[in-house]
Design an enzyme around this catalytic site. Structure first.
Site, PDB file in Angstrom:
ATOM      1  N   ASN A 183       0.872  -1.180   0.000  1.00  0.00           N
ATOM      2  CA  ASN A 183       0.000   0.000   0.000  1.00  0.00           C
ATOM      3  C   ASN A 183       0.906   1.225   0.000  1.00  0.00           C
ATOM      4  O   ASN A 183       1.458   1.590   1.028  1.00  0.00           O
ATOM      5  CB  ASN A 183      -0.900  -0.021   1.244  1.00  0.00           C
ATOM      6  CG  ASN A 183      -1.717   1.251   1.394  1.00  0.00           C
ATOM      7  OD1 ASN A 183      -1.789   2.065   0.478  1.00  0.00           O
ATOM      8  ND2 ASN A 183      -2.331   1.438   2.560  1.00  0.00           N
ATOM      9  N   LYS A 187       0.160   4.255  -0.338  1.00  0.00           N
ATOM     10  CA  LYS A 187      -0.477   5.471   0.177  1.00  0.00           C
ATOM     11  C   LYS A 187      -0.173   6.644  -0.783  1.00  0.00           C
ATOM     12  O   LYS A 187      -0.009   6.407  -1.983  1.00  0.00           O
ATOM     13  CB  LYS A 187      -0.021   5.756   1.611  1.00  0.00           C
ATOM     14  CG  LYS A 187      -0.165   4.503   2.494  1.00  0.00           C
ATOM     15  CD  LYS A 187      -0.051   4.769   3.944  1.00  0.00           C
ATOM     16  CE  LYS A 187      -0.176   3.432   4.694  1.00  0.00           C
ATOM     17  NZ  LYS A 187      -0.246   3.599   6.134  1.00  0.00           N
ATOM     18  N   HIS A 194      -9.661   1.498   4.427  1.00  0.00           N
ATOM     19  CA  HIS A 194      -8.405   1.670   5.175  1.00  0.00           C
ATOM     20  C   HIS A 194      -8.671   2.632   6.340  1.00  0.00           C
ATOM     21  O   HIS A 194      -9.459   3.578   6.208  1.00  0.00           O
ATOM     22  CB  HIS A 194      -7.327   2.229   4.246  1.00  0.00           C
ATOM     23  CG  HIS A 194      -5.986   2.210   4.894  1.00  0.00           C
ATOM     24  ND1 HIS A 194      -5.598   3.165   5.795  1.00  0.00           N
ATOM     25  CD2 HIS A 194      -4.963   1.319   4.818  1.00  0.00           C
ATOM     26  CE1 HIS A 194      -4.376   2.869   6.240  1.00  0.00           C
ATOM     27  NE2 HIS A 194      -3.974   1.756   5.652  1.00  0.00           N
ATOM     28  N   GLU A 217      -7.110   5.035   7.447  1.00  0.00           N
ATOM     29  CA  GLU A 217      -6.903   6.455   7.125  1.00  0.00           C
ATOM     30  C   GLU A 217      -8.116   7.022   6.396  1.00  0.00           C
ATOM     31  O   GLU A 217      -8.473   8.186   6.586  1.00  0.00           O
ATOM     32  CB  GLU A 217      -5.614   6.605   6.295  1.00  0.00           C
ATOM     33  CG  GLU A 217      -4.385   6.377   7.171  1.00  0.00           C
ATOM     34  CD  GLU A 217      -3.177   5.793   6.451  1.00  0.00           C
ATOM     35  OE1 GLU A 217      -3.122   5.850   5.208  1.00  0.00           O
ATOM     36  OE2 GLU A 217      -2.290   5.271   7.148  1.00  0.00           O
ATOM     37  N   GLU A 249      -6.148  -4.623  10.351  1.00  0.00           N
ATOM     38  CA  GLU A 249      -5.116  -3.618  10.607  1.00  0.00           C
ATOM     39  C   GLU A 249      -5.468  -2.838  11.871  1.00  0.00           C
ATOM     40  O   GLU A 249      -6.219  -1.857  11.804  1.00  0.00           O
ATOM     41  CB  GLU A 249      -5.017  -2.631   9.442  1.00  0.00           C
ATOM     42  CG  GLU A 249      -4.617  -3.259   8.128  1.00  0.00           C
ATOM     43  CD  GLU A 249      -3.952  -2.246   7.203  1.00  0.00           C
ATOM     44  OE1 GLU A 249      -2.828  -2.495   6.792  1.00  0.00           O
ATOM     45  OE2 GLU A 249      -4.562  -1.200   6.932  1.00  0.00           O
ATOM     46  N   GLY A 262       1.804   2.389  10.746  1.00  0.00           N
ATOM     47  CA  GLY A 262       2.772   3.466  10.588  1.00  0.00           C
ATOM     48  C   GLY A 262       3.407   3.923  11.895  1.00  0.00           C
ATOM     49  O   GLY A 262       4.063   4.957  11.944  1.00  0.00           O
ATOM     50  N   SER A 299       2.745  -1.994  10.402  1.00  0.00           N
ATOM     51  CA  SER A 299       4.182  -2.070  10.679  1.00  0.00           C
ATOM     52  C   SER A 299       4.785  -3.446  10.427  1.00  0.00           C
ATOM     53  O   SER A 299       5.624  -3.914  11.199  1.00  0.00           O
ATOM     54  CB  SER A 299       4.466  -1.596  12.113  1.00  0.00           C
ATOM     55  OG  SER A 299       4.045  -0.250  12.268  1.00  0.00           O
TER      56      SER A 299
HETATM   57  P1  PGA Z   1       2.405   0.379   7.691  1.00  0.00           P
HETATM   58  O1  PGA Z   1       1.009   0.620   6.964  1.00  0.00           O
HETATM   59  O2  PGA Z   1       2.945  -0.928   7.198  1.00  0.00           O
HETATM   60  O3  PGA Z   1       3.251   1.541   7.284  1.00  0.00           O
HETATM   61  O4  PGA Z   1       2.121   0.341   9.160  1.00  0.00           O
HETATM   62  C1  PGA Z   1       0.114  -0.434   6.767  1.00  0.00           C
HETATM   63  C2  PGA Z   1      -1.130   0.090   6.104  1.00  0.00           C
HETATM   64  O5  PGA Z   1      -1.536   1.208   6.426  1.00  0.00           O
HETATM   65  O6  PGA Z   1      -1.748  -0.588   5.270  1.00  0.00           O
END
Ligand code: PGA
Length: 255
Positions: free
Chosen positions: A10, A12, A95, A97, A167, A173, A212
């Protein structure tokens, strides 16, 4: 039944034509991934570049969002039909976000998943609890609410055609990863609930973990019985890290 593992990057809102070119040519040249499904979900503006770079290889591509509408006066939106024209195989929906920054509700997430399915695109439905919800003992209740709302929109009959991504919001993140046991506990809970809806779909449906995932923790996560791969954010922007995670998924599968 063994489920083939799936690793999804992903990106982003990251990338540039030049950076993508380097990453994609490295990905398309990578070998040893035939026992794995791999995809990258990119900003939609780059879909044509990604298609050109990956079309002859084994790596699929996807979107990070989609409109809940078919077409019309929805400025700034992108439809599932448009994504299909660019060869998209997967689409992220829900997601955290999108849920937290753009106020996407459980129902909207389900509507978006439905639009992708209508175009033959596999929705990757993301769900997960916040830290506050986990600390309040609400993890199962939250993920079940998110799952049920999505299933209500797409219909139980379509369950075999979706992917779930668990998630936990507090792990995205942040460098904090849920422990393999915490992840397995939620994944097996979700699969148990799916089994009550459609026993066959529950066996074949892939549940990814995201939050992460890095080269140093991926193996222990992928070894969990109900973890069928990963949704990789930050580490998917680094060719070596992403391919290392992919190869760890291969080695877990073959041992
Ligand atoms: P990350 O993001 O691996 O940077 O924690 C995962 C995601 O948001 O899908």
């Amino acid at each position: 039944m063994s489920r083939q593992k799936l690793i999804v990057g992903n990106w982003k809102m990251n990338g540039s034509l030049a950076d993508n070119e380097a990453l994609l040519s490295g990905l398309s040249a990578a070998g040893g991934l035939s026992s794995l499904d791999v995809a990258v979900c990119v900003p939609s503006l780059y879909l044509s570049q990604v298609r050109d770079c990956l079309v002859s290889g084994a790596i699929a591509w996807g979107s990070q969002n989609v409109s809940e509408h078919d077409s019309g006066a929805y400025t700034g939106e992108i439809s599932a039909r448009m994504l299909k024209e660019f060869g998209v195989s997967y689409g992220l929906v829900g997601h955290s976000e999108r849920r937290s920054l753009y106020a996407e509700t459980n129902v909207l997430v389900g509507q978006k998943a439905k639009k992708l399915l209508e175009m033959g695109i596999t929705p990757i439905i993301c769900l997960g609890e916040t830290l506050g919800q986990r600390e309040a003992g609400q993890t199962f209740e939250v993920v079940l609410g998110q799952l049920e709302a999505a299933v209500e929109c797409v219909g139980v009959g379509k369950l075999g055609k979706v992917v779930l991504a668990y998630e936990p919001v507090w792990a995205i993140g942040t460098g904090l990863t849920a422990s393999p046991d915490q992840v397995q506990e939620v994944h097996s809970y979700l699969r148990g609930k799916l089994a009550l809806m459609d026993a066959n779909a529950a066996i074949s449906l892939k549940i990814l973990y995201g939050g992460s995932v890095k080269p140093d923790n991926a193996e222990a996560l992928f070894q969990q019985e109900d973890v069928d791969g990963g949704l990789i954010g930050g580490a998917s922007l680094n060719l070596i890290d992403f391919l290392t995670i992919c190869h760890l998924a291969v080695s877990v599968t073959t041992h």
